[in-house]
Scaffold this motif. Sequence first.
Motif, PDB file in Angstrom:
ATOM      1  N   PRO A 173      14.004  -4.401   4.307  1.00  0.00           N
ATOM      2  CA  PRO A 173      13.296  -4.569   3.039  1.00  0.00           C
ATOM      3  C   PRO A 173      11.892  -5.136   3.205  1.00  0.00           C
ATOM      4  N   GLU A 174      11.689  -6.000   4.179  1.00  0.00           N
ATOM      5  CA  GLU A 174      10.372  -6.569   4.402  1.00  0.00           C
ATOM      6  C   GLU A 174       9.363  -5.567   4.943  1.00  0.00           C
ATOM      7  N   ASP A 175       9.808  -4.365   5.298  1.00  0.00           N
ATOM      8  CA  ASP A 175       8.895  -3.301   5.688  1.00  0.00           C
ATOM      9  C   ASP A 175       8.276  -2.602   4.482  1.00  0.00           C
ATOM     10  N   THR A 176       8.738  -2.911   3.295  1.00  0.00           N
ATOM     11  CA  THR A 176       8.216  -2.293   2.087  1.00  0.00           C
ATOM     12  C   THR A 176       6.730  -2.592   1.931  1.00  0.00           C
ATOM     13  N   ALA A 177       5.929  -1.544   1.818  1.00  0.00           N
ATOM     14  CA  ALA A 177       4.477  -1.688   1.721  1.00  0.00           C
ATOM     15  C   ALA A 177       3.849  -0.315   1.574  1.00  0.00           C
ATOM     16  N   VAL A 178       2.564  -0.322   1.277  1.00  0.00           N
ATOM     17  CA  VAL A 178       1.766   0.886   1.398  1.00  0.00           C
ATOM     18  C   VAL A 178       1.273   0.966   2.835  1.00  0.00           C
ATOM     19  N   TYR A 179       1.543   2.071   3.473  1.00  0.00           N
ATOM     20  CA  TYR A 179       1.142   2.267   4.856  1.00  0.00           C
ATOM     21  C   TYR A 179      -0.108   3.135   4.904  1.00  0.00           C
ATOM     22  N   LEU A 180      -1.108   2.671   5.641  1.00  0.00           N
ATOM     23  CA  LEU A 180      -2.381   3.346   5.725  1.00  0.00           C
ATOM     24  C   LEU A 180      -2.727   3.655   7.170  1.00  0.00           C
ATOM     25  N   CYS A 181      -3.316   4.807   7.389  1.00  0.00           N
ATOM     26  CA  CYS A 181      -3.808   5.112   8.720  1.00  0.00           C
ATOM     27  C   CYS A 181      -5.308   4.878   8.778  1.00  0.00           C
ATOM     28  N   THR A 202       0.463   5.726   1.895  1.00  0.00           N
ATOM     29  CA  THR A 202       1.717   6.280   1.411  1.00  0.00           C
ATOM     30  C   THR A 202       2.713   5.143   1.237  1.00  0.00           C
ATOM     31  N   GLN A 203       3.432   5.167   0.124  1.00  0.00           N
ATOM     32  CA  GLN A 203       4.337   4.075  -0.222  1.00  0.00           C
ATOM     33  C   GLN A 203       5.656   4.205   0.530  1.00  0.00           C
ATOM     34  N   VAL A 204       6.067   3.119   1.146  1.00  0.00           N
ATOM     35  CA  VAL A 204       7.375   3.013   1.778  1.00  0.00           C
ATOM     36  C   VAL A 204       8.139   1.903   1.077  1.00  0.00           C
TER      37      VAL A 204
END
Length: 123
Positions: A87-95, A117-119
């Motif tokens: 759950p703590e990996d939840t975030a918007v991931y950007l390259c 992209t939302q995870v």
Amino acid sequence: QVQLVESGGGLVQAGGSLRLTCAASGSIFSINGMDWYRQAPGKQRELVATITSGGNTNYADSVKGRFTASRDNAKNTLYLQMNSLKPEDTAVYLCHAEIQQRTEWGIKSYSYWGQGTQVTVSS
């Protein structure tokens, strides 16, 4: 001239996996380092993984052993395989990428960011 577009995010249960893709397009002479960052609401942006043009990688301690970055230089594409998600990996991931471009004044280096992209990882 250059765009980075992330894809592959979504909703997954804890312990599941996702594979993120970042595709670079436009007038690209070469791509040097590429990186994955993430940002959750109320938290500062965190560097997750880096990968050199030769494929050497480094990871944040929080994801080491669970995430794997890779790239396809022929396709100007960056990947992030995420396993054993928490759950703590939840975030918007950007390259992010440092891209060399041929200009009227010669080859110049520019820093580019994708939109993210939302995870979301459920418990």
